[in-house]
Design a protein around this motif. Structure first.
Motif, short mmCIF file in Angstrom:
data_model
loop_
_atom_site.label_atom_id
_atom_site.label_comp_id
_atom_site.label_asym_id
_atom_site.label_seq_id
_atom_site.Cartn_x
_atom_site.Cartn_y
_atom_site.Cartn_z
N ILE A 165 34.07 56.86 22.94
CA ILE A 165 35.46 56.46 23.33
C ILE A 165 35.30 55.93 24.95
O ILE A 165 35.82 54.98 25.29
CB ILE A 165 36.51 57.47 23.30
CG1 ILE A 165 36.61 57.68 21.68
CG2 ILE A 165 37.76 57.22 23.96
CD1 ILE A 165 37.44 59.11 21.31
N GLY A 166 34.58 56.86 25.71
CA GLY A 166 34.49 56.34 27.19
C GLY A 166 33.63 55.23 27.25
O GLY A 166 33.92 54.30 28.27
N ARG A 167 32.70 54.94 26.32
CA ARG A 167 32.10 53.89 26.71
C ARG A 167 32.81 52.55 26.22
O ARG A 167 32.52 51.72 26.81
CB ARG A 167 30.84 53.93 25.65
CG ARG A 167 29.53 53.62 26.19
CD ARG A 167 28.25 54.10 25.11
NE ARG A 167 27.70 52.99 24.46
CZ ARG A 167 26.54 53.04 23.98
NH1 ARG A 167 25.86 54.20 23.37
NH2 ARG A 167 25.91 52.22 23.28
N LEU A 201 35.95 52.35 26.54
CA LEU A 201 37.01 51.98 27.72
C LEU A 201 36.27 51.15 28.82
O LEU A 201 36.58 50.18 29.34
CB LEU A 201 37.57 53.39 28.29
CG LEU A 201 38.64 54.12 27.51
CD1 LEU A 201 39.19 55.24 28.26
CD2 LEU A 201 39.82 52.93 27.20
N ARG A 202 35.09 51.86 28.96
CA ARG A 202 34.23 51.13 30.12
C ARG A 202 33.74 49.54 29.80
O ARG A 202 34.10 48.80 30.58
CB ARG A 202 32.82 51.70 30.25
CG ARG A 202 32.12 51.63 31.55
CD ARG A 202 30.88 52.68 31.83
NE ARG A 202 30.14 52.73 30.82
CZ ARG A 202 29.76 53.69 29.92
NH1 ARG A 202 30.61 54.74 29.90
NH2 ARG A 202 28.84 53.76 28.98
N LYS A 234 45.09 39.54 31.80
CA LYS A 234 44.54 40.51 32.48
C LYS A 234 44.87 40.41 33.99
O LYS A 234 44.49 39.71 34.64
CB LYS A 234 42.94 40.41 32.72
CG LYS A 234 42.10 41.28 31.48
CD LYS A 234 41.74 42.65 31.56
CE LYS A 234 41.08 43.26 30.71
NZ LYS A 234 41.10 44.89 30.80
N GLN A 282 48.29 52.51 24.15
CA GLN A 282 47.38 53.34 24.56
C GLN A 282 46.43 52.57 25.59
O GLN A 282 46.13 53.20 26.69
CB GLN A 282 46.42 54.05 23.19
CG GLN A 282 45.32 55.24 23.77
CD GLN A 282 45.81 56.27 24.04
OE1 GLN A 282 46.83 56.96 23.53
NE2 GLN A 282 45.47 56.93 25.06
N LEU A 283 45.88 51.44 25.25
CA LEU A 283 44.90 50.66 26.23
C LEU A 283 45.65 50.01 27.22
O LEU A 283 44.98 49.55 28.18
CB LEU A 283 44.05 49.85 25.30
CG LEU A 283 43.11 50.77 24.13
CD1 LEU A 283 42.44 49.76 23.36
CD2 LEU A 283 42.00 51.49 24.96
N GLN A 284 46.98 49.92 26.94
CA GLN A 284 47.75 48.91 28.06
C GLN A 284 47.06 47.49 27.90
O GLN A 284 47.11 46.96 28.95
CB GLN A 284 47.84 49.82 29.31
CG GLN A 284 48.54 50.91 29.21
CD GLN A 284 48.52 51.62 30.57
OE1 GLN A 284 48.38 50.92 31.66
NE2 GLN A 284 48.54 52.94 30.62
N GLU A 285 47.16 46.92 26.84
CA GLU A 285 46.71 45.75 26.70
C GLU A 285 47.44 44.91 25.63
O GLU A 285 48.02 45.30 24.70
CB GLU A 285 45.34 45.64 26.23
CG GLU A 285 44.26 46.18 26.91
CD GLU A 285 43.65 45.46 28.10
OE1 GLU A 285 44.06 44.31 28.33
OE2 GLU A 285 42.77 45.80 28.77
N LEU A 306 35.85 47.68 28.19
CA LEU A 306 37.02 46.83 28.20
C LEU A 306 37.32 46.23 29.75
O LEU A 306 38.12 45.71 29.87
CB LEU A 306 38.20 47.54 27.59
CG LEU A 306 38.40 47.80 26.36
CD1 LEU A 306 39.69 48.50 25.81
CD2 LEU A 306 38.19 46.72 25.56
N ASN A 307 36.56 46.83 30.89
CA ASN A 307 36.59 46.37 32.17
C ASN A 307 35.81 44.87 32.25
O ASN A 307 35.96 44.31 32.98
CB ASN A 307 35.71 47.24 33.02
CG ASN A 307 36.30 48.70 33.33
OD1 ASN A 307 37.54 48.63 33.26
ND2 ASN A 307 35.55 49.51 33.79
#
Lengths: 429, 420
Positions: free
Chosen positions: A365-367, A369-370, A29, A8-11, A372-373
């Motif tokens: 959830i959005g927080r 994802l942010r 990365k 899902q996170l492509q990590e 993870l940048n």
């Protein structure tokens, strides 16, 4: 080497526990310029009462020694490690928290050289009486800088209110008095007790080849010998449930009063998914009560009791934990009263609404994802989670799983009058 | 990688990359800073984000944002040289990482357009209740500087050093100018800013460029305008240094020293100035850190930084008040050492490597990238990433020495404890 893919996170995460006990994690990365690496020991300001390596008796060491040790790791016989890193185009740093000491660098070139430097400088202590004395002036000024900082005083004042005995109430840097007692021998004693590879974790994130990095770390470690791993014995005095002090006022040279309300945590000794669930449930609870879209936030803002400095957070560790809520305010007494009322009402769930939960979950959830940048966030948070056997990459599935009942249950468990406290910073005049 | 499109009244900058899990939107409004408008400008974006005709109050906007997977929205003000910049920044999850594939970027852009162009207006005035609340918060924001002694000392240095220049105006405006503002006056200022400011919109992330561009063109319709530019500063040389000492109850004295560099972003010798600053105080291998902190144990922090668009080099350190004279003497000695070329080739190379590393790291964050690109708008010169790297590489010892001759100490500000 283990390979863990989060689709899902492509990590893709790579992991191996080395023969000497060191945990190594690598997260490639693509597209980033920077590689960021942290080398962290599970040793922080609260670890002040323990059996030193090779001895049998418990010993109490001076306040601020973990942080002092962090400073002194950078000085070597042939000079300063900051110099070496910058010659290699990197910037280095370190920090000490209640439970961890982390050393780190970031660089866009010479990554392999810098990684060896990081491993070597942390694993080769060099302390002399003279350099220890010199550092006392520098850390003394660091302490004074924090003494002038009202947010820091408010934060520590609140934590100090909560605990009768727990060393989390001691300022991470100690005091000018306590650091005066630190010697090179004490530093070595702490170092050898807590810096064994089996008590440490290395995290590398950036545009790297994981296999190459893992081999480099293995080669580096294979060249060094360490004492046999022994379990570290730490001691913590029994801590009563209620807060130590209900109120504290700190008078400072400021213009705007500041208030913080704290809840002393009572959810302790958890790990893994159970702990992750508790921590996220408590955070969602606070989002529901005090988030920017909440009715409470709006009312407090409309009444002029809070401004954009208002914030809240919940943290949980092995044997302590707390929620903190507050900021600048024109009327700290009234704000204290209102925050406590909101919390105590939530205890019975009467001001919580099931309909709002989906929204605050989406927000979290959005927080995430942010976050993870940021390579810094990933390395530091992953390490903290791993020390508690939690998986950072399990945050989204866990958030999705948490129900309104979980949040209500958390409110009933976490909030209690006897575990609430308040600290105020007020202008002197 | 940056694609710039001139649209009526604004420039749209699209930067496509798949590095991030989010898309970032930054809208910037630029105007020359001046005392009369500054407080209006400091208030305006906070009022704009508090209500639109679609989402009439703050709670509704915040509810919309949370439902948009925690899309962030924040506004802030900056001084870049003698320009006063309003920024509205949003960061929204890229739906490709979510179970729910509803597209989010256009929703966020739609809200931004709403905030900028469709605010809650009644009879040519902003809603008075919103204005009253945000005036109160602005006053608190202005006063908060006093409680943060590091920021306070920096502000006071600039006030003393630039007292006869527009740069003296603080970024959040003036406390005494807040009360007279009304919803009507603020609306008139808003109309003026919307018609006259230079406006730039940046979008960074993984999106369809054509679709996003046409969506923006449809949503953001502005009048054309000509950007208001300021005159470049004359060379300033202060013959006599200005020393200001203020006493307060503080545990640590804050020493801030301002130098004039007479060089700004985009000048040929700007890159040599970067290296000069790096050798002098920019890093933990610099002269200030090594001497004030490591050699003399006087401070925990001792550093310098550039105010690139104003041509200032600012030194800051925190010391025991009784060590004021000693510390000033050391900083002056280290500055003379810089002017006399007391640094090695190896130190120059080390400094360049760290500066280049710092730039590449900044470009790794979407907001850092936007700030770097925006330097070109402020300075009116275009420096690409490659040029930047190359020009740092080309700086010679002689260039650094020439730069050293142009820098002059202007003002020493000391916030002292009561005991000294």
């Amino acid at each position: 080497m283990e390979q863990i893919y989060h689709s899902q996170l492509q990590e893709e995460l790579y992991y191996e526990k080395l023969a000497n006990g060191l945990d190594v994690y690598i997260l490639p990365k693509k597209g980033f310029n920077k590689t960021y690496a942290t080398f962290t020991t599970k040793y922080g300001s609260i670890d002040n009462h323990f059996v030193p390596l090779g001895e049998n008796e418990y010993k109490i060491v001076p306040d601020g020694i973990a942080h002092f040790l962090e400073h002194k790791m950078f000085e070597k016989k042939d000079g300063d490690v900051f110099q070496l890193f910058s010659k290699q185009g990197a910037s280095a740093n370190a920090f000490t928290s209640f439970t961890r000491t982390a050393y780190l660098f970031s660089s866009t070139s010479n990554v392999e050289k810098n990684l060896n430097t990081l491993l070597d400088f942390v694993q080769e202590p060099y302390f002399t009486e003279q350099t220890v004395e010199k550092e006392k002036g520098i850390i003394g000024q660091e302490i004074q800088m924090y003494n002038d900082n009202p947010e820091w005083r408010l934060y520590f004042g609140t934590i100090e209110n909560m605990y009768h005995n727990h060393p989390v109430k001691i300022d991470i840097a100690g005091t000018i008095g306590s650091i005066s007692k630190i010697t090179k021998d004490l530093l070595y004693e702490c170092y050898y007790t807590f810096y064994h590879p089996s008590n440490m974790l290395l995290f590398v994130v950036g545009p790297v080849d994981p296999l190459k990095i893992m081999n480099l770390v293995k080669d580096n470690q294979a060249k060094k010998t360490f004492n046999a791993h022994k379990e570290i014995k730490r001691k913590f005095e029994a801590e009563p449930e209620p807060v130590w002090e209900k109120e504290k006022i700190i008078k400072m040279n400021v213009q705007t009063p500041k208030l913080m309300v704290g809840i002393k945590g009572n959810i302790l000794h958890q790990k893994g998914n159970q702990m992750l669930k508790s921590e996220l449930s408590a955070q969602l609870l606070l989002d529901l009560l005090f988030g920017k879209s909440s009715r409470n936030y709006r009312e407090l803002y409309d009444e002029g009791l809070i401004d954009d400095t208002f914030s809240y957070d919940y943290t949980q560790e092995q044997n302590f934990g707390f929620a903190l809520i507050g900021g600048d305010t024109r009327d700290p007494d009234l704000l204290e009263k209102k925050l406590k009322q909101i919390l105590l009402k939530a205890r019975t769930g009467e001001n919580l609404d099931a309909e709002d939960l989906e929204r605050v979950k989406k927000n979290r959830i959005g927080r995430f994802l942010r976050a993870l940048n940021s390579p810094e966030y990933i390395a530091n948070q992953f390490t903290r989670y791993a020390f508690h056997e939690m998986d950072l990459f399990n945050v989204v599935p866990m958030l999705e799983e948490i129900t309104f009942t979980d949040v209500i249950t958390m409110a009933a468990k976490l909030i209690a009058e006897e575990r609430l406290t308040a600290c105020k910073v007020l202008p002197k005049s | 990688m940056e694609k710039t499109v001139h649209h009526e009244g604004m420039k749209i900058h699209l930067i496509k990359t798949d590095k991030y899990k989010t898309n970032t939107i930054v809208l910037k409004m630029k105007a020359p800073i001046n005392k009369d408008d500054a407080t209006y400008r400091a208030l305006l974006p906070y009022v704009l984000q508090s209500g639109t005709n679609t989402y009439p109050d703050y709670t509704e906007i915040r509810t919309f944002l949370e439902n948009l997977y925690g899309c962030t929205l924040f506004v802030d003000l900056q001084k870049k040289g003698e320009y006063h910049i309003i920024s509205i920044t949003m960061e929204v999850a890229n739906e490709k990482f979510l179970q729910d594939k509803k597209p989010l970027l256009n929703e966020a852009l739609g809200l931004l357009a709403d905030i900028l162009l469709n605010p809650k207006i009644e009879n040519h005035a902003f809603n008075e209740q919103i204005v009253a609340k945000e005036k109160r918060t602005l006053k608190q924001r202005i006063q908060a500087v006093y409680d943060d002694k590091m920021r306070y000392a920096n502000l006071r240095l600039i006030q003393e050093m630039c007292k006869n220049e527009p740069y003296f105006v603080p970024v959040n405006g003036f406390l005494e100018d807040v009360d007279p503002i009304t919803g009507e006056k603020l609306y008139a200022y808003y109309r003026r800013a919307l018609n006259e400011d230079e406006i730039d919109l940046y979008i960074v992330g993984d999106f369809n460029e054509q679709e996003t561009l046409s969506f923006c063109k449809e949503k953001f319709q502005l009048a054309s305008r000509k950007a208001r530019e300021i005159q470049k500063d004359q060379e300033r040389i202060n013959i006599k240094e200005n020393v200001v000492i203020e006493k307060q109850e503080v545990a640590q004295g804050k020493l801030n020293i301002g130098f004039r560099t007479n060089i700004t972003y985009g000048d040929d010798d700007y890159f040599a100035l970067q290296v000069f600053n790096g050798l002098f105080g920019g890093f933990p291998h610099s002269k200030l850190f090594l001497n004030v902190r490591e050699r003399e144990s006087l401070a925990y922090y001792a550093a310098s930084r550039l105010e690139s668009h104003k041509g200032l080099l600012l030194v800051m350190t925190g010391i025991e008040s009784k060590n004021f004279d000693k510390t000033v003497k050391i900083i002056k000695e280290e500055f003379s050492a810089m002017q006399n070329g007391e640094f090695t080739e190896a130190e120059i190379e080390q400094t360049k490597a760290v500066i280049q590393n710092q730039m590449l790291e900044t470009l790794d964050t979407s907001r850092g990238l936007v700030e770097v690109l925006y330097h070109n708008v402020i300075s009116g010169k275009t420096v690409t990433e490659e040029e930047w790297m190359e020009k740092i590489k080309q700086v010679s010892r002689d260039d650094i020495l020439q730069v050293g001759k142009k820098i002059h100490l202007d003002t020493i500000y000391f916030l002292s404890g009561m005991e000294a």
